[in-house]
Structures are given as C-alpha cells and as structure tokens.
Design a protein around this motif. Structure first.
Motif, mmCIF file in Angstrom:
data_model
loop_
_atom_site.group_PDB
_atom_site.id
_atom_site.type_symbol
_atom_site.label_atom_id
_atom_site.label_comp_id
_atom_site.label_asym_id
_atom_site.label_seq_id
_atom_site.Cartn_x
_atom_site.Cartn_y
_atom_site.Cartn_z
ATOM 1 N N THR A 159 7.572 -7.935 -9.456
ATOM 2 C CA THR A 159 8.340 -6.946 -9.337
ATOM 3 C C THR A 159 9.653 -7.351 -7.700
ATOM 4 O O THR A 159 10.657 -7.179 -7.784
ATOM 5 C CB THR A 159 8.147 -5.637 -9.533
ATOM 6 N N LEU A 160 8.380 -7.449 -7.271
ATOM 7 C CA LEU A 160 8.901 -7.378 -5.861
ATOM 8 C C LEU A 160 9.919 -9.161 -5.375
ATOM 9 O O LEU A 160 10.764 -9.228 -4.694
ATOM 10 C CB LEU A 160 8.217 -7.627 -4.759
ATOM 11 N N ARG A 161 9.035 -10.129 -5.261
ATOM 12 C CA ARG A 161 9.608 -11.051 -6.179
ATOM 13 C C ARG A 161 10.405 -11.227 -6.661
ATOM 14 O O ARG A 161 12.264 -11.960 -6.509
ATOM 15 C CB ARG A 161 8.494 -12.499 -6.579
ATOM 16 N N GLU A 162 11.066 -10.884 -7.940
ATOM 17 C CA GLU A 162 11.879 -10.890 -8.418
ATOM 18 C C GLU A 162 13.257 -9.949 -7.426
ATOM 19 O O GLU A 162 14.331 -10.838 -7.928
ATOM 20 C CB GLU A 162 11.874 -10.151 -10.129
ATOM 21 N N LEU A 163 13.004 -8.857 -7.514
ATOM 22 C CA LEU A 163 14.073 -8.340 -6.743
ATOM 23 C C LEU A 163 14.896 -8.893 -5.545
ATOM 24 O O LEU A 163 16.089 -9.051 -5.252
ATOM 25 C CB LEU A 163 14.041 -6.817 -5.900
ATOM 26 N N TYR A 164 13.873 -9.918 -4.810
ATOM 27 C CA TYR A 164 13.764 -10.645 -3.797
ATOM 28 C C TYR A 164 14.627 -11.365 -3.929
ATOM 29 O O TYR A 164 15.399 -11.880 -3.355
ATOM 30 C CB TYR A 164 12.492 -11.188 -2.676
ATOM 31 N N HIS B 284 1.140 -0.910 -0.070
ATOM 32 C CA HIS B 284 -0.458 0.156 -0.029
ATOM 33 C C HIS B 284 1.122 1.452 -0.169
ATOM 34 O O HIS B 284 0.162 2.285 -0.246
ATOM 35 C CB HIS B 284 -1.060 0.298 1.376
ATOM 36 N N LYS B 285 1.800 0.971 -0.175
ATOM 37 C CA LYS B 285 3.048 2.558 -0.292
ATOM 38 C C LYS B 285 2.566 2.301 -1.525
ATOM 39 O O LYS B 285 3.458 1.800 -2.435
ATOM 40 C CB LYS B 285 4.534 1.486 0.659
ATOM 41 N N THR B 286 3.378 4.178 -1.326
ATOM 42 C CA THR B 286 3.275 4.770 -2.744
ATOM 43 C C THR B 286 4.397 5.062 -2.911
ATOM 44 O O THR B 286 5.338 5.928 -3.996
ATOM 45 C CB THR B 286 2.319 5.798 -2.965
ATOM 46 N N THR B 287 6.065 5.517 -2.221
ATOM 47 C CA THR B 287 7.151 6.136 -1.947
ATOM 48 C C THR B 287 8.127 5.067 -2.202
ATOM 49 O O THR B 287 9.302 4.566 -2.474
ATOM 50 C CB THR B 287 7.524 6.037 -0.166
ATOM 51 N N ARG B 288 7.683 3.319 -3.015
ATOM 52 C CA ARG B 288 9.117 2.755 -3.804
ATOM 53 C C ARG B 288 8.669 2.787 -5.260
ATOM 54 O O ARG B 288 8.092 2.427 -5.627
ATOM 55 C CB ARG B 288 7.858 1.425 -2.805
ATOM 56 N N PRO B 289 9.806 3.772 -5.660
ATOM 57 C CA PRO B 289 9.713 3.811 -6.899
ATOM 58 C C PRO B 289 10.045 2.627 -7.863
ATOM 59 O O PRO B 289 9.184 2.351 -9.057
ATOM 60 C CB PRO B 289 11.187 4.576 -6.821
ATOM 61 N N LEU B 290 10.672 1.392 -7.086
ATOM 62 C CA LEU B 290 11.230 0.349 -7.928
ATOM 63 C C LEU B 290 9.778 -0.643 -8.277
ATOM 64 O O LEU B 290 9.434 -1.261 -8.790
ATOM 65 C CB LEU B 290 12.295 -0.243 -6.995
ATOM 66 N N LEU B 291 8.791 -0.067 -7.076
ATOM 67 C CA LEU B 291 7.186 -1.424 -7.363
ATOM 68 C C LEU B 291 6.762 -0.086 -8.290
ATOM 69 O O LEU B 291 5.264 -0.981 -8.469
ATOM 70 C CB LEU B 291 6.417 -1.261 -6.239
ATOM 71 N N ARG B 292 7.093 0.765 -9.384
ATOM 72 C CA ARG B 292 5.997 1.555 -10.261
ATOM 73 C C ARG B 292 6.104 0.783 -11.258
ATOM 74 O O ARG B 292 5.968 1.220 -12.247
ATOM 75 C CB ARG B 292 5.960 2.780 -10.243
ATOM 76 N N THR B 293 5.260 -0.616 -11.352
ATOM 77 C CA THR B 293 5.153 -1.457 -12.146
ATOM 78 C C THR B 293 3.595 -2.349 -12.238
ATOM 79 O O THR B 293 3.107 -2.034 -11.706
ATOM 80 C CB THR B 293 6.477 -2.328 -12.139
ATOM 81 N N ASN C 56 2.786 -5.127 -12.546
ATOM 82 C CA ASN C 56 2.529 -6.337 -11.742
ATOM 83 C C ASN C 56 3.310 -6.168 -9.750
ATOM 84 O O ASN C 56 4.828 -6.532 -10.263
ATOM 85 C CB ASN C 56 2.784 -7.186 -12.309
ATOM 86 N N PRO C 57 4.160 -5.284 -8.926
ATOM 87 C CA PRO C 57 4.548 -5.212 -8.689
ATOM 88 C C PRO C 57 5.260 -5.987 -7.582
ATOM 89 O O PRO C 57 6.029 -6.314 -7.236
ATOM 90 C CB PRO C 57 3.876 -3.760 -7.672
#
Length: 182
Positions: free
Chosen positions: A132-137, A117-126, A128-129
């Motif tokens: 994206t998080l899973r790939e980064l993880y 629910h955070k809008t402050t995460r530029p890397l998750l502005r995709t 399918n966030p």
C-alpha cells in the motif's frame, strides 16, 4: 540577520519527516511551527480517522484546503501538511503563489522503516501495508516533484541536520529568507 518572508510548507510522504524536520526548522528560524492536520483535528474536535469515517475524504480535503489557505495568509511560519494535501492542484497553486513548498524526498525503504510500526496511519491499515505504501509512493511522486524545492532525506542524518539542509535550500530563494536591513 534573516527573517522568514513567506510560509515554508513541508510536503512529502508519511514518514518523510515533515513534522520533525519542520519543528526543528521553525526553531532554527525563530518562527512558529504549525501542522495542518493538527489544526483540522482541533477545529473539528475529532481525529482525522473519525472525520474520514463520518464525513468522507472529500469533506476532509475541503477542510484541509481551507486550513492551508488560512495559515498561508497568516504570519509566515513553517507548516507541515498531510501527505495527501499536495496532490490537490489548487493547494499546490496556492502554496506556490503565497508560500514556498519543500519536498522532503525519501526513498521507499526509508519511509517503510519509519512507518511500519506506527498504528496512527489509517491509509496503511491494509492486508499488505508495505505494498500500500509503495502504491501511494508511486502515485504521489509526480505531484511532490512539482514542489518549489527538494531536499533529500538520508537515514544517517539527524532531524537537526535535515532542518539545516532545508534552511540551506531556502537560502537559494531570496524571496523566502530575507536579509534584515540595518
């Protein structure tokens, strides 16, 4: 009484609790808390998203490394770093040589619950966030696994309880929390 002999550097994914747990740990240890991202924002007088947009990620990473090096050489404190800072081998080596790294390890579901629910995460502005998080993880886990200490997060632990867990882990390192001589 113990005092902090080396800077404790909190590493891990966005949502792992580096800032919240780091702040609580600093309070428990009676030392200052610093955040490398905040230091960069203050020095540049612009947000990290603006720095990325204007100057690019390589420029940001170079400034990040400079800030981490400066803070490590200062008075021992608790330092929270951005999720990507520990990916740099030079940063990992510097942190290991001067300070001590603590990986706040959290599973993907817990991280997603915290950041979705955070809008402050530029890397998750995709589109399918979560993906994206899973790939980064998955890409970052091997780097985080090189931390000096690992402390597991749990959804049923408070921030204070996590800080206490980190403090207990630090007690296993006689070069970090040092007993004052009477």
């Amino acid at each position: 009484m113990v005092h902090l002999a080396k800077t404790v550097v909190m590493v891990g994914m966005m949502g792992a609790g580096k800032t919240a747990v780091g702040t609580a740990l600093a309070r428990q240890l009676g030392v200052e808390f610093k955040d490398s991202d905040e230091e960069i924002v203050r020095a540049a007088n612009m947000t990290i998203a603006e720095i990325f947009e204007r100057d690019g990620e390589p420029f940001f990473r170079a400034r990040e490394s400079e800030v981490i090096a400066r803070l490590l050489r200062g008075v021992p404190c608790v330092l929270s770093t951005g999720g990507g800072a520990f990916l740099s081998e030079a940063n990992r080596r510097l942190i290991h040589d001067i300070g001590v790294s603590v990986w706040l390890r959290a599973d993907l579901d817990l991280l997603w619950q915290r950041v979705r629910h955070k809008t402050t995460r530029p890397l998750l502005r995709t589109p399918n966030p979560r993906e994206t998080l899973r790939e980064l993880y998955e890409a970052r886990l091997p780097h985080y696994a090189k931390a000096d200490l690992t402390v597991d997060s749990s959804p049923n632990l408070s921030v204070e309880e996590m800080a206490t867990r980190v403090r207990q882990a630090l007690l296993t390192r006689p070069d970090v929390l040092v007993e004052d001589q009477a």
